[in-house]
Enzyme design. Structure first.
Site, short mmCIF file in Angstrom:
data_model
loop_
_atom_site.label_atom_id
_atom_site.label_comp_id
_atom_site.label_asym_id
_atom_site.label_seq_id
_atom_site.Cartn_x
_atom_site.Cartn_y
_atom_site.Cartn_z
N GLU A 69 0.14 -3.37 4.64
CA GLU A 69 -1.00 -2.45 4.76
C GLU A 69 -1.06 -1.76 6.11
O GLU A 69 -0.76 -2.38 7.13
CB GLU A 69 -2.30 -3.27 4.63
CG GLU A 69 -3.03 -3.10 3.32
CD GLU A 69 -3.53 -1.70 3.03
OE1 GLU A 69 -3.59 -0.86 3.95
OE2 GLU A 69 -3.88 -1.43 1.88
N ASP A 70 -1.49 -0.50 6.13
CA ASP A 70 -1.67 0.19 7.42
C ASP A 70 -3.14 0.40 7.75
O ASP A 70 -3.46 0.93 8.82
CB ASP A 70 -0.97 1.56 7.42
CG ASP A 70 -1.69 2.55 6.53
OD1 ASP A 70 -2.04 2.18 5.39
OD2 ASP A 70 -1.92 3.69 6.97
N ALA A 76 -5.30 2.75 -3.27
CA ALA A 76 -6.58 3.33 -3.69
C ALA A 76 -6.39 4.74 -4.25
O ALA A 76 -7.29 5.30 -4.87
CB ALA A 76 -7.54 3.39 -2.51
N ASP A 100 0.88 -1.15 0.00
CA ASP A 100 0.00 0.00 0.00
C ASP A 100 0.94 1.23 0.00
O ASP A 100 2.12 1.10 0.34
CB ASP A 100 -0.85 -0.04 1.28
CG ASP A 100 -1.64 1.23 1.48
OD1 ASP A 100 -2.31 1.67 0.54
OD2 ASP A 100 -1.58 1.79 2.60
N LEU A 101 0.44 2.37 -0.41
CA LEU A 101 1.31 3.56 -0.47
C LEU A 101 1.20 4.42 0.80
O LEU A 101 2.13 4.50 1.61
CB LEU A 101 0.96 4.40 -1.70
CG LEU A 101 1.72 5.71 -1.83
CD1 LEU A 101 3.20 5.47 -2.11
CD2 LEU A 101 1.12 6.58 -2.94
N ASP A 102 0.00 5.04 0.95
CA ASP A 102 -0.19 6.01 2.03
C ASP A 102 -0.12 5.31 3.40
O ASP A 102 -0.93 4.44 3.69
CB ASP A 102 -1.57 6.68 1.89
CG ASP A 102 -1.69 7.46 0.58
OD1 ASP A 102 -0.82 8.30 0.31
OD2 ASP A 102 -2.66 7.22 -0.16
N LYS A 124 -10.89 -1.09 -1.62
CA LYS A 124 -10.69 -1.89 -0.43
C LYS A 124 -11.87 -1.65 0.52
O LYS A 124 -12.35 -0.52 0.56
CB LYS A 124 -9.38 -1.48 0.29
CG LYS A 124 -8.13 -1.63 -0.58
CD LYS A 124 -6.94 -0.94 0.08
CE LYS A 124 -5.75 -0.84 -0.87
NZ LYS A 124 -4.61 -0.11 -0.32
N THR A 178 1.87 9.95 4.03
CA THR A 178 0.88 10.87 3.46
C THR A 178 -0.45 10.77 4.20
O THR A 178 -1.31 11.64 4.02
CB THR A 178 0.64 10.56 1.97
OG1 THR A 178 0.74 9.15 1.82
CG2 THR A 178 1.64 11.25 1.08
C1 G6P Z 1 -5.43 5.88 0.11
C2 G6P Z 1 -5.57 6.56 1.45
C3 G6P Z 1 -6.94 7.16 1.63
C4 G6P Z 1 -7.29 8.00 0.42
C5 G6P Z 1 -7.31 7.13 -0.82
C6 G6P Z 1 -7.66 7.90 -2.08
O1 G6P Z 1 -5.90 4.61 0.18
O2 G6P Z 1 -5.31 5.66 2.50
O3 G6P Z 1 -6.93 7.92 2.80
O4 G6P Z 1 -8.55 8.60 0.59
O5 G6P Z 1 -6.03 6.57 -0.98
O6 G6P Z 1 -6.63 8.80 -2.34
P1 G6P Z 1 -6.67 9.99 -3.39
O7 G6P Z 1 -5.25 10.47 -3.42
O8 G6P Z 1 -7.10 9.38 -4.70
O9 G6P Z 1 -7.64 10.99 -2.90
MG MG Z 2 -2.62 3.13 3.65
#
Ligand code: G6P
Ligand code: MG
Length: 215
Positions: free
Chosen positions: A169-170, A115, A9-11, A145, A17
């Site tokens: 994943e967090d 996501a 996962d990224l964020d 998800k 972020t």
């Molecule tokens: C990640 C984050 C969410 C965020 C989603 C959509 O999964 O954990 O907090 O809302 O992405 O991100 P975006 O950058 O498309 O708004």
């Molecule tokens: Mg995350």
């Protein structure tokens, strides 16, 4: 089963972020006079922008039109991008870069399952894009998800079976997606929130190659 790939996962896993997403949603909630805490924010982690907005608006008592909601989501994203504008390699979470290097040396495939529709932009700012053999982000999926689509698509692009891949994943929704998809799920954060994972680590600092021999 031999692990052939790691999907991240990224964020909140590669970069913090998650705090910028929270700041931007909080600013919107404050404008709308909707109470919104860091605790409430847990439900937003891993879910799409539109679903996040719906969750926040449900906490208020007003009904908004689709046009108003679109404008709110756009405003939140503009704020988010301003908060992210100065992101650079120094904000990669501890342990991640050495782990990516070790995966490369050991010929383990690397995937992204996020996501976020901003994922590519953030990876570029972190100078990490070239590490990834597959990148699946919010622009490539229709089911968010806890649906496993994002990770299954990444596994398909990497040409591995879910059971041959570890997902990091967090978010509670992300851990659930990984488990539903048949992956070995490693949660990063609070074990009380991420209890469904096969293993929970408190921080990315604890990530290392030994994890590939666990399942
Ligand atoms: C990640 C984050 C969410 C965020 C989603 C959509 O999964 O954990 O907090 O809302 O992405 O991100 P975006 O950058 O498309 O708004
Ligand atoms: Mg995350």
């Amino acid at each position: 089963m031999k692990i052939k790939a790691c999907i991240f996962d990224l964020d909140g896993v590669i970069v913090d972020t998650a705090k910028y997403h929270f700041m931007a949603w909080k600013r919107l909630a404050d404008e709308l006079n909707i109470p919104f805490t860091e605790n409430d924010n847990e439900q937003l982690k891993g879910v799409s922008r539109t679903t996040s907005l719906e969750i926040i608006l449900r906490k208020g008592n007003k009904v908004y039109s689709d046009t108003e909601k679109q404008a709110m989501a756009m405003k939140k994203n503009e704020w988010y991008l301003v908060y992210c504008s100065t992101i650079n390699e120094t904000e990669i979470l501890p342990g991640i870069k050495p782990f990516l290097d070790a995966l490369k040396v050991n010929h383990i495939l690397i995937g992204l399952g996020s996501a976020s529709k901003n994922a590519l932009l953030i990876l570029d700012k972190l100078n990490l894009t070239s590490y990834f053999d597959a990148i699946v982000d919010g622009n490539k999926i229709t089911e968010a998800k806890p649906n496993p689509m994002v990770f299954l698509k990444a596994a398909t692009e990497l040409n591995v079976e879910p059971m041959e891949a570890i997902v990091f994943e967090d978010a509670e929704a992300g851990v659930e997606a990984a488990i539903r998809g048949g992956f070995y799920a490693i949660g990063i954060g609070d074990p009380e929130i991420l209890g469904k994972a096969n293993l929970v680590l408190r921080s990315t600092n604890e990530i290392g190659m030994e994890l590939l021999n666990l399942n």
